[in-house]
Write a protein that holds these residues in place. Structure first.
Motif, PDB file in Angstrom:
ATOM      1  N   PRO A 142       0.970  -1.327   0.309  1.00 28.73           N
ATOM      2  CA  PRO A 142       0.186  -0.432  -0.166  1.00 28.73           C
ATOM      3  C   PRO A 142       0.550   1.324   0.158  1.00 28.73           C
ATOM      4  CG  PRO A 142      -0.484  -1.718   1.598  1.00 28.73           C
ATOM      5  CD  PRO A 142       0.579  -2.191   1.738  1.00 28.73           C
ATOM      6  N   GLY A 143       0.424   2.051  -0.545  1.00 23.95           N
ATOM      7  CA  GLY A 143       1.212   3.844  -0.914  1.00 23.95           C
ATOM      8  C   GLY A 143       1.851   3.594  -1.977  1.00 23.95           C
ATOM      9  N   TYR A 144       2.472   2.382  -3.038  1.00 27.45           N
ATOM     10  CA  TYR A 144       3.464   2.235  -4.223  1.00 27.45           C
ATOM     11  C   TYR A 144       2.263   1.640  -5.360  1.00 27.45           C
ATOM     12  CZ  TYR A 144       7.386   2.702  -0.284  1.00 27.45           C
ATOM     13  OH  TYR A 144       7.074   3.474   0.126  1.00 27.45           O
ATOM     14  N   VAL A 145       3.035   1.654  -6.005  1.00 27.55           N
ATOM     15  CA  VAL A 145       2.500   1.621  -8.190  1.00 27.55           C
ATOM     16  C   VAL A 145       3.952   1.616  -8.446  1.00 27.55           C
ATOM     17  CG1 VAL A 145       1.361   2.160  -9.956  1.00 27.55           C
ATOM     18  CG2 VAL A 145       1.141   3.362  -7.576  1.00 27.55           C
ATOM     19  N   ASN A 146       3.553  -0.116  -8.936  1.00 24.81           N
ATOM     20  CA  ASN A 146       4.657  -0.674  -9.503  1.00 24.81           C
ATOM     21  C   ASN A 146       4.622  -0.506 -11.700  1.00 24.81           C
ATOM     22  OD1 ASN A 146       3.072  -3.167 -11.334  1.00 24.81           O
ATOM     23  ND2 ASN A 146       2.680  -3.811  -9.139  1.00 24.81           N
ATOM     24  N   LEU A 147       6.047  -0.660 -11.641  1.00 25.12           N
ATOM     25  CA  LEU A 147       6.051   0.000 -13.314  1.00 25.12           C
ATOM     26  C   LEU A 147       4.578  -1.196 -14.480  1.00 25.12           C
ATOM     27  CD1 LEU A 147       6.665   1.261 -15.261  1.00 25.12           C
ATOM     28  CD2 LEU A 147       8.475  -0.307 -15.257  1.00 25.12           C
ATOM     29  N   GLU A 148       4.995  -1.992 -13.888  1.00 24.67           N
ATOM     30  CA  GLU A 148       3.421  -2.995 -14.429  1.00 24.67           C
ATOM     31  C   GLU A 148       2.433  -2.713 -14.739  1.00 24.67           C
ATOM     32  OE1 GLU A 148       6.188  -4.089 -12.566  1.00 24.67           O
ATOM     33  OE2 GLU A 148       7.116  -4.416 -14.016  1.00 24.67           O
ATOM     34  N   THR A 149       2.039  -2.330 -13.522  1.00 24.47           N
ATOM     35  CA  THR A 149       0.176  -2.016 -12.854  1.00 24.47           C
ATOM     36  C   THR A 149      -0.175  -0.813 -14.058  1.00 24.47           C
ATOM     37  OG1 THR A 149       0.167  -2.879 -10.977  1.00 24.47           O
ATOM     38  CG2 THR A 149      -1.778  -1.290 -11.931  1.00 24.47           C
ATOM     39  N   PHE A 150       1.057   0.278 -13.672  1.00 21.32           N
ATOM     40  CA  PHE A 150       1.006   1.656 -14.367  1.00 21.32           C
ATOM     41  C   PHE A 150       1.031   1.447 -15.858  1.00 21.32           C
ATOM     42  CE2 PHE A 150       3.175   5.720 -15.355  1.00 21.32           C
ATOM     43  CZ  PHE A 150       2.567   7.046 -14.675  1.00 21.32           C
ATOM     44  N   LEU A 151       2.355   0.786 -16.443  1.00 21.25           N
ATOM     45  CA  LEU A 151       2.597   1.370 -18.062  1.00 21.25           C
ATOM     46  C   LEU A 151       1.328   1.029 -18.589  1.00 21.25           C
ATOM     47  CD1 LEU A 151       4.710   1.732 -20.233  1.00 21.25           C
ATOM     48  CD2 LEU A 151       5.220  -0.828 -19.765  1.00 21.25           C
ATOM     49  N   PRO A 152       1.027  -0.268 -19.009  1.00 21.29           N
ATOM     50  CA  PRO A 152      -0.005  -0.427 -20.079  1.00 21.29           C
ATOM     51  C   PRO A 152      -1.670   0.510 -19.867  1.00 21.29           C
ATOM     52  CG  PRO A 152      -0.269  -2.702 -17.998  1.00 21.29           C
ATOM     53  CD  PRO A 152       0.671  -1.332 -17.870  1.00 21.29           C
ATOM     54  N   MET A 153      -1.825   1.013 -18.693  1.00 24.07           N
ATOM     55  CA  MET A 153      -3.022   1.771 -18.165  1.00 24.07           C
ATOM     56  C   MET A 153      -2.624   3.020 -18.688  1.00 24.07           C
ATOM     57  SD  MET A 153      -4.390   3.374 -14.129  1.00 24.07           S
ATOM     58  CE  MET A 153      -5.556   2.032 -14.405  1.00 24.07           C
ATOM     59  N   MET A 154      -1.206   3.997 -18.108  1.00 18.19           N
ATOM     60  CA  MET A 154      -0.117   5.102 -18.859  1.00 18.19           C
ATOM     61  C   MET A 154      -0.879   5.049 -20.453  1.00 18.19           C
ATOM     62  SD  MET A 154       0.409   7.915 -17.613  1.00 18.19           S
ATOM     63  CE  MET A 154      -0.316   9.574 -18.600  1.00 18.19           C
ATOM     64  N   THR A 155       0.356   3.481 -21.563  1.00 13.36           N
ATOM     65  CA  THR A 155       0.340   3.958 -22.732  1.00 13.36           C
ATOM     66  C   THR A 155      -1.234   4.207 -23.174  1.00 13.36           C
ATOM     67  OG1 THR A 155       1.800   1.846 -21.804  1.00 13.36           O
ATOM     68  CG2 THR A 155       0.506   1.996 -24.815  1.00 13.36           C
ATOM     69  N   LYS A 156      -2.612   3.889 -22.434  1.00 14.93           N
ATOM     70  CA  LYS A 156      -3.468   3.576 -22.829  1.00 14.93           C
ATOM     71  C   LYS A 156      -4.348   5.248 -22.986  1.00 14.93           C
ATOM     72  CE  LYS A 156      -8.699   1.764 -22.388  1.00 14.93           C
ATOM     73  NZ  LYS A 156      -9.032   1.917 -23.958  1.00 14.93           N
ATOM     74  N   PHE A 157      -3.862   5.738 -22.009  1.00 14.40           N
ATOM     75  CA  PHE A 157      -4.489   6.926 -21.493  1.00 14.40           C
ATOM     76  C   PHE A 157      -3.831   7.946 -22.592  1.00 14.40           C
ATOM     77  CE2 PHE A 157      -5.155   6.789 -16.595  1.00 14.40           C
ATOM     78  CZ  PHE A 157      -6.319   6.172 -16.719  1.00 14.40           C
ATOM     79  N   LEU A 158      -2.507   7.548 -23.292  1.00 13.38           N
ATOM     80  CA  LEU A 158      -1.740   8.391 -24.242  1.00 13.38           C
ATOM     81  C   LEU A 158      -2.534   8.612 -25.006  1.00 13.38           C
ATOM     82  CD1 LEU A 158       1.536   8.795 -22.213  1.00 13.38           C
ATOM     83  CD2 LEU A 158      -0.298  10.393 -22.541  1.00 13.38           C
ATOM     84  N   LEU A 159      -2.091   6.766 -26.055  1.00 15.23           N
ATOM     85  CA  LEU A 159      -3.411   6.347 -26.863  1.00 15.23           C
ATOM     86  C   LEU A 159      -4.302   6.574 -27.775  1.00 15.23           C
ATOM     87  CD1 LEU A 159      -1.539   2.788 -27.506  1.00 15.23           C
ATOM     88  CD2 LEU A 159      -0.384   4.494 -28.709  1.00 15.23           C
ATOM     89  N   ASP A 160      -5.525   6.344 -26.385  1.00 12.41           N
ATOM     90  CA  ASP A 160      -6.568   7.187 -26.817  1.00 12.41           C
ATOM     91  C   ASP A 160      -6.292   8.987 -26.254  1.00 12.41           C
ATOM     92  OD1 ASP A 160      -7.401   4.451 -27.159  1.00 12.41           O
ATOM     93  OD2 ASP A 160      -8.286   4.318 -25.078  1.00 12.41           O
ATOM     94  N   GLN A 161      -5.404   9.700 -25.821  1.00 14.17           N
ATOM     95  CA  GLN A 161      -5.568  10.678 -25.599  1.00 14.17           C
ATOM     96  C   GLN A 161      -6.767  11.132 -24.700  1.00 14.17           C
ATOM     97  OE1 GLN A 161      -6.322  13.254 -29.590  1.00 14.17           O
ATOM     98  NE2 GLN A 161      -3.732  12.422 -29.908  1.00 14.17           N
ATOM     99  N   ARG A 162      -6.632  10.795 -23.647  1.00  8.30           N
ATOM    100  CA  ARG A 162      -7.258  10.945 -22.630  1.00  8.30           C
ATOM    101  C   ARG A 162      -6.382  11.594 -21.865  1.00  8.30           C
ATOM    102  NH1 ARG A 162      -9.465   6.117 -18.316  1.00  8.30           N
ATOM    103  NH2 ARG A 162     -10.785   8.737 -17.189  1.00  8.30           N
ATOM    104  N   PHE A 163      -7.585  12.614 -21.098  1.00 14.89           N
ATOM    105  CA  PHE A 163      -6.553  13.709 -20.455  1.00 14.89           C
ATOM    106  C   PHE A 163      -5.416  14.768 -21.525  1.00 14.89           C
ATOM    107  CE2 PHE A 163      -7.071   9.880 -17.473  1.00 14.89           C
ATOM    108  CZ  PHE A 163      -8.114  10.050 -16.599  1.00 14.89           C
ATOM    109  N   HIS A 164      -6.425  14.661 -22.569  1.00 15.56           N
ATOM    110  CA  HIS A 164      -5.180  15.798 -22.938  1.00 15.56           C
ATOM    111  C   HIS A 164      -5.292  17.180 -23.310  1.00 15.56           C
ATOM    112  CE1 HIS A 164      -3.134  15.687 -27.267  1.00 15.56           C
ATOM    113  NE2 HIS A 164      -3.835  16.869 -27.606  1.00 15.56           N
ATOM    114  N   PRO A 165      -4.033  17.720 -22.663  1.00 12.91           N
ATOM    115  CA  PRO A 165      -4.689  19.160 -22.763  1.00 12.91           C
ATOM    116  C   PRO A 165      -5.453  19.667 -23.233  1.00 12.91           C
ATOM    117  CG  PRO A 165      -2.902  19.288 -23.527  1.00 12.91           C
ATOM    118  CD  PRO A 165      -2.687  17.507 -23.763  1.00 12.91           C
TER     119      PRO A 165
END
Length: 159
Positions: A65-88
């Motif tokens: 608890p209180g930590y995030v691992n790369l294996e969880t972060f990488l696919p989610m962040m990749t999807k956000f960027l590819l989908d342009q979610r939270f785009h400025p």
């Protein structure tokens, strides 16, 4: 079925990993959960604190608890960027937002006006956020925020 990864997606993931590793001080492929918003914003995501809190719930490591691992972060962040979610927001939308605050159509806002608008309604800026914004937005000669110039500066940073 094997998914073939594009060169673009591969480059994007390298960028995400590099940003993550800046905060992975001990090389354990984990970061303090409090750093995730900074990492995401450094990758060009413009998200609200409410959005960030929802994401953190999904990302937090159940075993640590209180930590995030790369294996969880990488696919989610990749999807956000590819989908342009939270785009400025576009420069036009940013300019329109500032113009709404400028009822007298002066072309600028005072520090007091901007501070009032951004700390009183909606998702309010913290004192630190307000100081950081003002340090970048205020014209040192006039003491005002020429919002057309500021928007231009913001948009050029995101290129």
């Amino acid at each position: 079925m094997i998914k073939v990864q594009s060169s673009f997606e591969s480059d994007l993931q390298k960028k995400i990993v590099n940003a993550f590793e800046i905060f992975d001080q001990d090389g354990t492929r984990t970061v303090d959960i409090r750093e995730i918003g900074t990492i995401m914003r450094s990758l060009g995501c413009c998200l609200s604190e409410a959005d960030l809190q929802d994401i953190l719930v999904e990302l937090e490591d159940e075993d640590s608890p209180g930590y995030v691992n790369l294996e969880t972060f990488l696919p989610m962040m990749t999807k956000f960027l590819l989908d342009q979610r939270f785009h400025p927001a576009s420069s036009n939308k940013l300019l329109q937002a500032f113009q709404m605050f400028d009822a007298d159509k002066k072309g600028y806002l005072t520090q007091a006006e901007l501070t009032h608008f951004l700390t009183q309604d909606g998702e309010c800026f913290t004192q630190d956020e307000m100081e950081e914004m003002l340090s970048a937005a205020v014209d040192p000669q006039s003491g005002h925020i020429n919002y057309k110039e500021y928007v231009s500066h913001l948009v050029s940073e995101n290129l």
